[in-house]
Design an enzyme around this catalytic site. Structure first.
Site, mmCIF file in Angstrom:
data_model
loop_
_atom_site.group_PDB
_atom_site.id
_atom_site.type_symbol
_atom_site.label_atom_id
_atom_site.label_comp_id
_atom_site.label_asym_id
_atom_site.label_seq_id
_atom_site.Cartn_x
_atom_site.Cartn_y
_atom_site.Cartn_z
ATOM 1 N N SER A 145 0.852 -1.183 0.000
ATOM 2 C CA SER A 145 0.000 0.000 0.000
ATOM 3 C C SER A 145 0.895 1.242 0.000
ATOM 4 O O SER A 145 1.895 1.291 -0.716
ATOM 5 C CB SER A 145 -0.948 -0.038 1.209
ATOM 6 O OG SER A 145 -1.820 1.072 1.198
ATOM 7 N N TYR A 159 -4.546 8.594 -6.145
ATOM 8 C CA TYR A 159 -3.614 7.574 -5.662
ATOM 9 C C TYR A 159 -4.066 7.069 -4.295
ATOM 10 O O TYR A 159 -4.105 5.860 -4.047
ATOM 11 C CB TYR A 159 -2.210 8.166 -5.599
ATOM 12 C CG TYR A 159 -1.129 7.204 -5.179
ATOM 13 C CD1 TYR A 159 -0.752 6.155 -6.009
ATOM 14 C CD2 TYR A 159 -0.464 7.355 -3.967
ATOM 15 C CE1 TYR A 159 0.254 5.266 -5.634
ATOM 16 C CE2 TYR A 159 0.544 6.483 -3.584
ATOM 17 C CZ TYR A 159 0.895 5.442 -4.418
ATOM 18 O OH TYR A 159 1.892 4.569 -4.041
ATOM 19 N N LYS A 163 -5.326 3.218 -3.026
ATOM 20 C CA LYS A 163 -4.715 2.502 -1.917
ATOM 21 C C LYS A 163 -5.726 2.261 -0.789
ATOM 22 O O LYS A 163 -5.663 1.229 -0.104
ATOM 23 C CB LYS A 163 -3.497 3.270 -1.397
ATOM 24 C CG LYS A 163 -2.350 3.353 -2.406
ATOM 25 C CD LYS A 163 -1.845 1.965 -2.804
ATOM 26 C CE LYS A 163 -0.600 2.039 -3.677
ATOM 27 N NZ LYS A 163 -0.082 0.698 -4.039
#
Length: 293
Positions: A145, A159, A163
């Protein structure tokens, strides 16, 4: 499910399956596994950079070119790898890239591309390896992650979203895989010199309205960024997979460690301040007519 390749070394140690293995953290993880005497399957979209490792480690390294966003190709690649070495022990979902930009600036194609690699790629690999790991009654899936999963930050929102999705999926995966002896760990790295901000970076077309914020962020990144060599992350990963009781989550780096605690304290403070409102929003009543189970 059994091996169809009688040439593999039955006395060799663990078998790794690592995505995004051609550079950065993935490359460091692959090298660490091989240096430990294990066997490894290195998966990447382009594999030319892995040629030196193939020459050095020979039959202990299998290099496979695959795009993790292609579900059918992923399943074929996993099956090829598992049959080649006879098993899979440690699966590292590391493939990913950073799409940088303010959320308003993202087009649909860019937004979906971020999710396709960082989330769906890991999902497809996890789905493909589970039949092999369940049949073995063992295995360890490591989901790489990011510090970005601790919160949403300006200019890295998509982004972070990818994650966050990865971590939510992985928590459920850990609960579903545990009865079969399969472990899952979410690794949250801080900054490393991996090429994420160069080869692994895409950017939106900037809107003028965000120029002041973008300038402020660039100054903050330049002053506060702490980046380490990927080998340090690889050392931590080796300790993780050697553990008989690996955690669901592992933070890598002092900055991400401190930030995790800061974010958690801030959330707890906010929740406590709004406790009365939160509790007042719940009151058990019988199911309304037509809503019964």
């Amino acid at each position: 499910m059994t091996s169809t390749d009688s040439s593999t070394d039955a006395s060799a140690d663990r078998v790794w399956f690592i995505t995004g293995a051609s550079r950065g953290l993935g490359r460091a993880f692959t090298e660490a596994a091989l240096q430990a005497g294990d066997r490894a399957v290195a998966v990447a979209r382009t594999t030319e950079d892995l040629a030196p490792l193939s020459a050095e480690y020979g039959a202990r390294l299998l290099v496979l070119g695959t795009d993790v966003t292609d579900r059918a190709a992923v399943r074929q690649t996993v099956d090829t790898a598992a049959r080649h070495f006879g098993r899979l022990d440690i699966v590292v979902n590391n493939a990913g890239f950073l799409a940088m930009g303010m959320l308003e600036e993202f087009g649909e194609e860019q937004a979906r591309a971020q999710m396709e690699t960082n989330f769906f790629g890991a999902l497809w690999v996890s789905q493909a390896v589970l039949p092999w790991l369940r049949a073995q009654g063992s295995g360890h899936i490591v989901q790489v992650s990011s510090i970005a999963a601790l919160g949403g930050f300006a200019s890295t929102g998509m982004y972070s979203a990818s994650k966050f999705a990865l971590e939510g999926m992985s928590e459920a995966l850990a609960a579903e895989a545990a009865p079969f002896g399969v472990k899952v760990t979410i690794v949250q790295p801080g900054g490393y010199w991996t090429g994420l901000y160069t080869a692994g970076l895409t950017a939106t077309e900037p809107l003028d309205a965000y120029a002041p914020l973008r300038a402020e962020l660039e100054k903050r990144f330049a002053e506060e960024s702490v980046d380490s060599m990927p080998a340090l992350a690889a050392e931590a990963l080796m300790k993780l997979v050697d553990s008989d009781d690996p955690p669901l989550r592992l933070l890598l780096g002092s900055r991400v460690y401190d930030l995790a605690f800061d974010v958690s304290r801030e959330r707890m403070t906010t929740w406590a301040a709004w406790e009365e409102t939160s509790r007042a929003a719940e009151q058990a009543v019988p199911a309304p007519e037509g809503h019964g189970l």
